[in-house]
Design an enzyme around this catalytic site. Structure first.
Site, PDB file in Angstrom:
ATOM      1  N   TYR A  53       0.833  -1.204   0.000  1.00 36.92           N
ATOM      2  CA  TYR A  53       0.000   0.000   0.000  1.00 36.92           C
ATOM      3  C   TYR A  53       0.860   1.243   0.000  1.00 36.92           C
ATOM      4  CZ  TYR A  53       0.903   0.855   4.990  1.00 36.92           C
ATOM      5  OH  TYR A  53       1.498   1.147   6.188  1.00 36.92           O
ATOM      6  N   ARG A  66       7.950   4.360  -4.675  1.00 42.38           N
ATOM      7  CA  ARG A  66       8.090   3.397  -3.580  1.00 42.38           C
ATOM      8  C   ARG A  66       7.083   2.256  -3.739  1.00 42.38           C
ATOM      9  NH1 ARG A  66       7.608   5.564   2.478  1.00 42.38           N
ATOM     10  NH2 ARG A  66       5.414   5.651   1.885  1.00 42.38           N
ATOM     11  N   ARG A 113      -7.479 -20.307  -2.459  1.00 36.88           N
ATOM     12  CA  ARG A 113      -6.502 -20.125  -1.393  1.00 36.88           C
ATOM     13  C   ARG A 113      -5.446 -21.231  -1.406  1.00 36.88           C
ATOM     14  NH1 ARG A 113      -4.822 -21.270   3.542  1.00 36.88           N
ATOM     15  NH2 ARG A 113      -4.156 -19.556   4.890  1.00 36.88           N
ATOM     16  N   HIS A 165      -0.920 -21.257  -0.779  1.00 36.52           N
ATOM     17  CA  HIS A 165       0.187 -20.363  -0.455  1.00 36.52           C
ATOM     18  C   HIS A 165       1.029 -19.909  -1.653  1.00 36.52           C
ATOM     19  CE1 HIS A 165      -0.923 -21.489   3.585  1.00 36.52           C
ATOM     20  NE2 HIS A 165      -0.004 -20.677   4.099  1.00 36.52           N
ATOM     21  N   LYS A 188       6.557  -1.943   1.890  1.00 31.72           N
ATOM     22  CA  LYS A 188       5.367  -1.384   2.547  1.00 31.72           C
ATOM     23  C   LYS A 188       4.189  -2.343   2.375  1.00 31.72           C
ATOM     24  CE  LYS A 188       3.207   3.139   3.227  1.00 31.72           C
ATOM     25  NZ  LYS A 188       3.266   3.075   4.680  1.00 31.72           N
ATOM     26  N   GLU A 219      11.948   2.491  14.184  1.00 29.05           N
ATOM     27  CA  GLU A 219      11.039   3.552  13.715  1.00 29.05           C
ATOM     28  C   GLU A 219       9.762   3.452  14.531  1.00 29.05           C
ATOM     29  OE1 GLU A 219       9.771   2.851   9.641  1.00 29.05           O
ATOM     30  OE2 GLU A 219       9.635   0.694   9.985  1.00 29.05           O
ATOM     31  N   LEU A 246      11.083   1.503   7.098  1.00 33.59           N
ATOM     32  CA  LEU A 246      10.530   1.954   5.829  1.00 33.59           C
ATOM     33  C   LEU A 246      11.259   3.239   5.430  1.00 33.59           C
ATOM     34  CD1 LEU A 246       8.182   1.462   3.767  1.00 33.59           C
ATOM     35  CD2 LEU A 246       7.011   3.303   4.961  1.00 33.59           C
TER      36      LEU A 246
HETATM   37  N1  PMP Z   1       7.433   3.858   8.897  1.00 37.38           N
HETATM   38  C1  PMP Z   1       6.270   3.197   8.894  1.00 37.38           C
HETATM   39  C2  PMP Z   1       6.227   1.829   9.523  1.00 37.38           C
HETATM   40  C3  PMP Z   1       5.130   3.752   8.313  1.00 37.38           C
HETATM   41  O1  PMP Z   1       3.976   3.071   8.290  1.00 37.38           O
HETATM   42  C4  PMP Z   1       5.193   5.061   7.769  1.00 37.38           C
HETATM   43  C5  PMP Z   1       3.959   5.702   7.191  1.00 37.38           C
HETATM   44  N2  PMP Z   1       3.706   5.296   5.882  1.00 37.38           N
HETATM   45  C6  PMP Z   1       6.423   5.726   7.792  1.00 37.38           C
HETATM   46  C7  PMP Z   1       7.526   5.100   8.366  1.00 37.38           C
HETATM   47  C8  PMP Z   1       6.574   7.095   7.198  1.00 37.38           C
HETATM   48  O2  PMP Z   1       6.577   7.043   5.802  1.00 37.38           O
HETATM   49  P1  PMP Z   1       6.061   8.264   4.923  1.00 37.38           P
HETATM   50  O3  PMP Z   1       6.850   9.466   5.369  1.00 37.38           O
HETATM   51  O4  PMP Z   1       6.371   7.878   3.531  1.00 37.38           O
HETATM   52  O5  PMP Z   1       4.600   8.406   5.202  1.00 37.38           O
END
Ligand code: PMP
Length: 285
Positions: A33, A52, A100, A102, A149, A182, A207
């Site tokens: 996403y 991304r 379904r 895997h 993501k 993070e 991320l």
């Molecule tokens: N880390 C995580 C785990 C996130 O979910 C997000 C939000 N998308 C971010 C960092 C920040 O990313 P962005 O600045 O691209 O929204």
């Protein structure tokens, strides 16, 4: 006015929007996403968010459904049909619908695409930012490829809920070395005693935030110094300032980490300046 969403080629009222129970997103969280900020009706940093998205798809070997130009048109159409002035647009792509099993579905299975948009209360966000937020620290229990993501967000959901239950807005996740990776839905930053900004360098453990990347330009424009490295929970507790970044919050000052008040308990000067100037450096299209 009811909300309109895009589902697999159609714009439909939210209450009629449906995906199959055999969508691999539903069965396996087999999808990715993106979330893009909408400001004054324009998409913020669309190019970077879609780049991304492509990277996430490629890492998981999900086929490309359409060009980025075509996807950009759909994002704008969803924003327009929902009359979102300030808000967010959400894009989800899954590996598609199949019995379904895997392993990947048969070649030719079309990825499934959903796009939604909704408003954000900017004034409420500003009120939160003026006060600053609290964060807690928790062990990072996610998989080893969170640079992708993916929609598989259960550890993030549990961490965010734990934060809320402790009166905090975000959870900062801690790796096995005692270093912060993070936030559950944001990147983590501190400012040390010398006024130097510190955020973790990019690897598979975080991320690559788009807000983080754009903020590097804001930091450079301010002539501030920046160190890309992992920092410990202890360093965070002792920081002069702290903040988080994400597309829907830009720069959000942090004023408490666990039981430690950061700075004088109010948003720091650096975080506030970076927040103020963020959108001067972001792309609006
Ligand atoms: N880390 C995580 C785990 C996130 O979910 C997000 C939000 N998308 C971010 C960092 C920040 O990313 P962005 O600045 O691209 O929204």
């Amino acid at each position: 006015m009811g909300r309109i969403v895009y589902v697999n080629g159609r714009y439909v009222p939210l209450e009629h929007a449906m995906v199959s129970v055999e969508d691999r997103g539903y069965q396996f969280a087999d999808g990715v996403y993106e979330v893009c900020e909408v400001r004054a009706g324009r998409l913020i940093d669309e190019r970077r968010h879609l780049a991304r998205l492509v990277r996430s798809l490629d890492e998981l070997r999900v086929a490309h459904l359409m060009s980025l130009a075509a996807l950009g048109i759909i994002l704008r159409e969803v924003v327009r049909r929902n009359r979102v002035h300030d808000g967010l647009v959400y894009v989800q792509v899954t590996r598609g619908v199949a019995r379904r099993d895997h392993p990947f579905p048969p070649a030719g299975t079309k990825p499934a695409l959903v796009v939604t948009a909704r408003p954000i209360d900017l004034a409420a966000n500003e009120r939160v930012a003026a006060e600053g937020v609290a964060v807690i620290t928790l062990p990072d229990e996610r998989w080893a490829r969170v640079d992708i993501k993916s929609i598989s967000l259960l550890p993030n959901v549990l961490a965010k809920q734990a934060a809320r239950e402790q009166g905090a807005r975000e959870a900062w996740l801690v790796d096995r070395d005692g270093k912060i990776t993070e936030g559950s839905s944001s990147n983590a930053w501190i400012v040390d005693r010398d006024g130097k900004l510190i955020t973790r360098s990019l690897d598979h453990a975080i991320l690559a935030g788009i807000t983080r990347a754009v903020l590097f330009n804001v930091i450079r424009a301010h002539g501030l110094s920046l160190e890309e490295r992992a920092f410990t929970v202890e360093e965070a507790h002792q920081a002069r300032e702290a903040f988080v970044t994400s597309a829907t919050q830009a720069v959000m000052p942090v004023v408490r980490i666990d039981d430690h008040v950061i700075g004088n308990g109010a948003p720091g000067l650096i975080a506030s300046a970076l927040r103020r100037d963020y959108h001067d450096h972001a792309e609006a299209t």
